[in-house]
Design a protein around this motif. Structure first.
Motif, short mmCIF file in Angstrom:
data_model
loop_
_atom_site.label_atom_id
_atom_site.label_comp_id
_atom_site.label_asym_id
_atom_site.label_seq_id
_atom_site.Cartn_x
_atom_site.Cartn_y
_atom_site.Cartn_z
N GLY A 61 -9.56 117.76 -25.60
CA GLY A 61 -9.25 116.34 -25.55
C GLY A 61 -10.28 115.46 -26.23
O GLY A 61 -9.97 114.33 -26.61
N LYS A 62 -11.49 115.97 -26.41
CA LYS A 62 -12.53 115.18 -27.08
C LYS A 62 -12.70 115.60 -28.53
O LYS A 62 -13.41 114.95 -29.28
N HIS A 63 -12.08 116.71 -28.91
CA HIS A 63 -11.94 117.14 -30.31
C HIS A 63 -13.27 117.37 -31.02
O HIS A 63 -13.35 117.28 -32.24
N PRO A 121 -16.26 126.80 -31.25
CA PRO A 121 -15.86 125.58 -31.97
C PRO A 121 -14.35 125.48 -32.15
O PRO A 121 -13.65 126.48 -32.31
N MET A 122 -13.87 124.25 -32.12
CA MET A 122 -12.46 123.97 -32.39
C MET A 122 -12.29 123.60 -33.85
O MET A 122 -13.19 123.02 -34.46
N ARG A 123 -11.12 123.90 -34.40
CA ARG A 123 -10.75 123.49 -35.75
C ARG A 123 -9.59 122.52 -35.64
O ARG A 123 -8.51 122.88 -35.19
N ASP A 124 -9.83 121.29 -36.05
CA ASP A 124 -8.96 120.17 -35.70
C ASP A 124 -7.85 119.87 -36.70
O ASP A 124 -7.20 118.82 -36.59
N TYR A 179 -23.65 125.52 -20.62
CA TYR A 179 -23.22 124.17 -20.28
C TYR A 179 -22.09 123.81 -21.24
O TYR A 179 -22.22 124.02 -22.45
N PRO A 180 -20.95 123.31 -20.76
CA PRO A 180 -19.80 123.06 -21.65
C PRO A 180 -20.15 122.14 -22.81
O PRO A 180 -20.78 121.09 -22.63
N GLN A 181 -19.74 122.54 -24.02
CA GLN A 181 -20.07 121.80 -25.25
C GLN A 181 -18.81 121.31 -25.97
O GLN A 181 -18.66 120.12 -26.20
N TRP A 182 -17.92 122.23 -26.36
CA TRP A 182 -16.69 121.87 -27.08
C TRP A 182 -15.61 121.62 -26.04
O TRP A 182 -15.13 122.55 -25.40
#
Length: 645
Positions: free
Chosen positions: A89-91, A346-349, A83-86
Motif C-alpha cells: 500500500g505504500k509502494h 523489494p516491490m516492482r511497481d 523490522y518491516p521495510q517494504w
C-alpha cells in the motif's frame, strides 16, 4: 592529415599513456569487498509456535508505543529479526526504522548481543546459545511529535496504530506462515477497532486471537475516546473517530450515501473478498492525514467538518470509495511483482497504473453512482486532470508507467519543478486512460459492454476468496479482449509505456464531452482552493500560491517560469498595490489587452525585486462541456446501478 603531424601525435599519445601507466602503478588501487548476504531467503514454513506481541499505547502525552515480544527460536538456525521495510500500500521502502529505539533482546533473563546487518540495516543478527528456545524482545516506537519528524499518529484524542511499526519478525519465513497473537493496551475510555478476529476486551486491554503476521500488518487500528459506528450492510461497518464528539453528528442521508457506496461496489464487482470490512475514519485537524488500503479495512482521515459541513466538502469524498475499491484491486488482485513473501523483498511497481490508476477511475465512478459526489463534481475533477495533462511538459520525456517508480526513488518529497519532473501521475492520468478504455469498449460493442464487465471478470472472480490472486500485463490484455476484442496490448503499451503521447482526452471526447477553458474555476478547483486557502493559477501565470502569497509550484516554461519565479518566492505587491487574490486576478484580466504587463514586487531569500510578466491569456481553468444532445456515454457511466435491480 599531414604525415609528420600524424606521427608526432602518435608519439605524444604513446608518451602520455606510458606516463599514466607509471603513475597508476604508484597509486593505491583497492578492490571492492564482496557483499555476501547472510540473511536467509523467505520460505513458506511456519515458526515452532506463535509469536506473542504486546503493545502498550497508553503514553499519549509523549506518543510512545512500548513493545514486548516473545519469539521462538528454531533449533540449529541463526536468529535474525527483521523490522518491516517494504510495506504493501505504500509502494516503497517506508519502514519507520529511525523511530525504533531501545532494542533489548533477552533469553532466560540474560541480555543477548545483537548486531545490525551493515547492508540490510533493517535486519538484526542475535547471538543465541545452543538450546535457546525463545527470546524476549522489547523496544519503543517513538512516533513523531511534530510534522517535521514525520506523520503524527498519536494525539490526545486519537491514534492510528500500524502494527508494522511496533513489531519485529524472524527472517527466513513467508509472513503469511508466521503466527502471532497480538494485544494492545489503550488509554482509559478509548475505543479501538482493527479488522482482527477473536477480540477479548479486559478493561482497556484488547487481546486478539492468533493470526498471521501478514494479516496483522494488513489490519491497522484507529482508536480514541470520541467514537461512533454505523452498519452499512453486507458486514461492512463505518467506524468514525473525531477530535470532538460534536463532529460525529451525521445525518441519515449522509450515512445512506456511504451505504449506497457499498451496494454499488458489490454490484460492480459481483463478489466480496472479505468476510467483514471496517472503514476506519478519523475526523481530525491534529492526526496526520492518511488514505491506506487493506484487505478487510482502510485507514482514512478527513477534516472535522466531514459531516457537519457536508455541502462544502464534496471534493473530499472520493477517499473512501478509492480505498474500498482496493479490497478488490490491489489487495485481492495484485501485480505479481508487487506481491512479496516478506517485508524485506523489494516491490516492482510497474503495474501501479492498474492497481492505483484503475482504482482512481472507479472511485470517481462509484462516488457518483452512490451519491457521495455529484456528476458535476466528478466531471470537474476529470476536467482538472485533463487540463493539467494537456499542458504538463514532463509527459514529453517520461511515460505514465515510468512514474510508477516514483514512490521508490522520489520518496514522495516535494520537487522544485514537479510539472517537468513528473510525480505519481499513474493515479490521475491512468484514470483518464481507463476512461478511454471504457468508452472504447462502449463504442465497439455499441453500448452493450463497458469497463464494468472487465471489473467483474477480472476483480470479481473467486467470491469469498480473501487471499491474493496475482496477474501480469498479458492477463489484463486477455481479459479486456474477452470483454471486447481489440488491440488492447497496443492501446495500453502506447498510452502508458511510451512518452510523448497526445493529451489523454480521447475518453472524454468519446464520452460526449470536450475540454474547454473558462475564467471561472470549475467546482472541484473552486472547492480545493477554498479548503486549502490557496490560489491556483497554473494555466495562466503558471503558479500556485498558498495563503501567505508564497509560490508553491511553478509550471515549466510558463510565463512565471520565464520570469525566473521559483518555489518559495513571495508576492508582495501587484501593480503597485499590496497583494490580494482579487488584486492579482484583476491584473491578469486587465493584461488581456496585450498592452498592460503584470507588475509584481516579489521577495525571495530576503531580496526584493520588481518583475514584469508579459502575459495576455487571462484567467484559465479547465471545464468539461457536453458536445451532443441527450444523455452521453459518460452520463451512462456515472449513473447508479442499484436502481436498475
Amino acid at each position: 592529415m599531414n604525415p609528420y603531424i600524424f606521427s608526432r601525435t602518435l608519439a605524444a599519445f604513446a608518451l602520455s599513456a606510458s606516463l599514466i601507466s607509471a603513475a597508476s602503478a604508484q597509486n593505491s588501487a583497492p578492490q571492492p569487498v564482496p557483499i555476501v548476504s547472510t540473511i536467509p531467503e523467505p520460505q513458506d514454513r511456519p515458526l515452532p509456535a506463535p509469536m506473542i506481541l504486546q503493545v502498550d499505547a497508553t503514553d499519549i502525552d509523549r506518543a510512545i508505543f512500548r513493545v514486548q515480544q516473545t519469539i521462538n527460536v528454531e533449533t540449529g538456525k541463526p536468529l535474525i529479526l527483521l523490522y518491516p521495510q517494504w510495506l504493501p500500500g505504500k509502494h516503497g521502502p517506508r519502514g519507520a526504522l529511525s523511530e525504533m529505539t531501545g532494542l533489548m533482546i533477552r533469553s532466560g533473563g540474560k541480555t543477548l548481543r545483537w548486531t545490525r546487518d551493515p547492508v540490510q540495516v533493517y535486519a538484526f543478527h542475535v547471538d543465541v546459545s545452543q538450546g535457546t528456545t525463545s527470546v524476549d524482545v522489547e523496544f519503543q516506537f517513538t512516533s513523531p511529535i511534530r510534522e517535521s519528524e514525520g506523520r503524527i499518529v498519536v494525539t490526545p484524542n486519537m491514534m492510528n496504530v500500524q502494527w508494522e511499526q511496533v513489531a519485529l519478525y524472524p527472517a527466513g519465513h513467508f509472513t503469511r506462515a508466521i503466527q502471532v497473537q497480538p494485544s494492545i493496551t489503550l488509554p482509559e475510555g478509548w475505543t479501538g477497532v482493527a479488522a482482527l478476529d477473536g477480540a477479548k476486551i479486559t478493561g482497556n486491554r484488547i487481546d486478539y486471537g492468533i493470526t498471521s503476521f501478514e494479516t496483522l500488518v494488513d489490519s491497522s487500528m484507529f482508536a480514541g475516546p470520541h467514537y461512533k459506528k454505523w452498519d452499512l450492510g453486507h458486514n461492512v461497518t463505518l467506524n468514525v473517530w473525531a477530535d470532538d464528539a460534536k463532529y460525529l453528528a451525521a445525518k441519515p442521508e449522509q450515512i445512506a450515501a456511504h451505504r449506497a457506496l457499498v451496494d454499488e461496489s458489490l454490484l460492480l464487482f459481483g463478489s466480496k473478498h472479505f468476510d467483514r470490512y471496517e472503514f476506519l475514519l478519523g475526523l481530525t485537524e491534529e492526526l496526520g492525514g492518511i488514505g491506506l488500503e487493506h484487505h478487510r479495512s482502510s485507514e482514512n482521515t478527513r477534516e472535522t467538518d466531514y459531516f457537519t459541513e457536508w455541502d462544502d466538502n464534496m471534493s473530499e469524498r472520493g477517499l473512501l470509495p478509492h480505498e474500498f475499491v482496493h479490497s478488490w484491486n490491489g489487495k485481492f488482485r495484485r501485480p505479481a511483482t508487487m506481491w512479496t513473501p516478506d517485508y524485506a523483498t523489494p516491490m516492482r511497481d510497474n503495474l501501479l497504473w492498474v492497481y492505483e490508476g484503475q482504482t482512481s477511475f472507479w472511485d470517481l465512478v462509484l462516488g457518483a453512482r452512490a451519491g457521495l459526489q455529484s456528476k458535476e463534481m466528478v466531471l470537474a475533477e476529470w476536467a482538472k486532470y485533463a487540463g493539467f495533462y494537456a499542458e504538463q511538459p514532463g509527459r514529453i520525456w517520461r511515460s505514465v508507467e515510468d512514474t510508477t517508480h516514483d514512490p521508490i526513488f522520489g520518496a514522495r518529497k516535494p520537487k522544485p519543478f514537479a510539472s517537468q519532473a513528473r510525480g505519481e501521475d499513474y493515479y490521475n492520468e491512468s484514470s483518464l486512460i481507463w476512461l478511454d478504455a471504457d468508452m472504447t469498449i462502449r463504442t465497439l460493442s455499441k453500448g452493450t459492454k463497458s469497463l464494468d464487465d472487465f471489473a467483474k471478470a477480472f476483480f470479481g472472480v473467486r467470491d469469498a476468496d480473501w487471499g491474493v490472486l496475482t496477474y501480469d500485463f498479458d492477463a489484463i490484455v486477455r481479459t479486456l479482449n474477452a470483454v471486447q476484442p481489440y488491440d488492447w496490448a497496443k492501446f495500453l503499451d502506447t498510452k502508458l509505456r511510451q512518452p510523448g503521447q497526445p493529451a489523454p482526452l480521447a475518453g472524454i471526447e468519446k464520452g460526449g464531452y470536450k475540454l474547454v477553458w473558462k475564467e471561472e474555476p470549475n467546482i472541484f478547483d473552486k472547492e480545493l482552493m477554498k479548503e486549502g486557502n490557496n490560489f491556483n493559477l497554473t494555466h495562466s501565470l503558471g503558479i500556485s500560491l498558498n495563503k501567505d502569497a508564497s509560490v508553491t509550484s511553478v509550471l515549466w516554461e510558463s510565463p512565471a517560469f520565464k520570469a525566473n519565479i521559483v518555489n518559495g518566492t513571495k508576492i508582495i505587491a501587484v501593480n503597485g498595490y499590496a497583494y490580494s487574490k482579487d488584486g492579482l486576478a484583476t491584473a491578469i484580466k486587465a493584461a488581456k489587452d496585450g498592452k498592460t504587463p503584470i507588475r509584481l514586487i516579489v521577495e525571495r531569500n530576503k531580496r526584493f525585486e520588481q518583475i514584469d510578466i508579459a502575459y495576455s491569456g487571462g484567467l484559465r481553468y479547465p471545464h468539461l462541456e457536453v458536445t451532443g444532445q441527450g444523455k452521453t456515454a459518460m452520463d451512462h457511466l456515472l449513473s447508479p446501478r442499484r436502481n436498475k435491480q
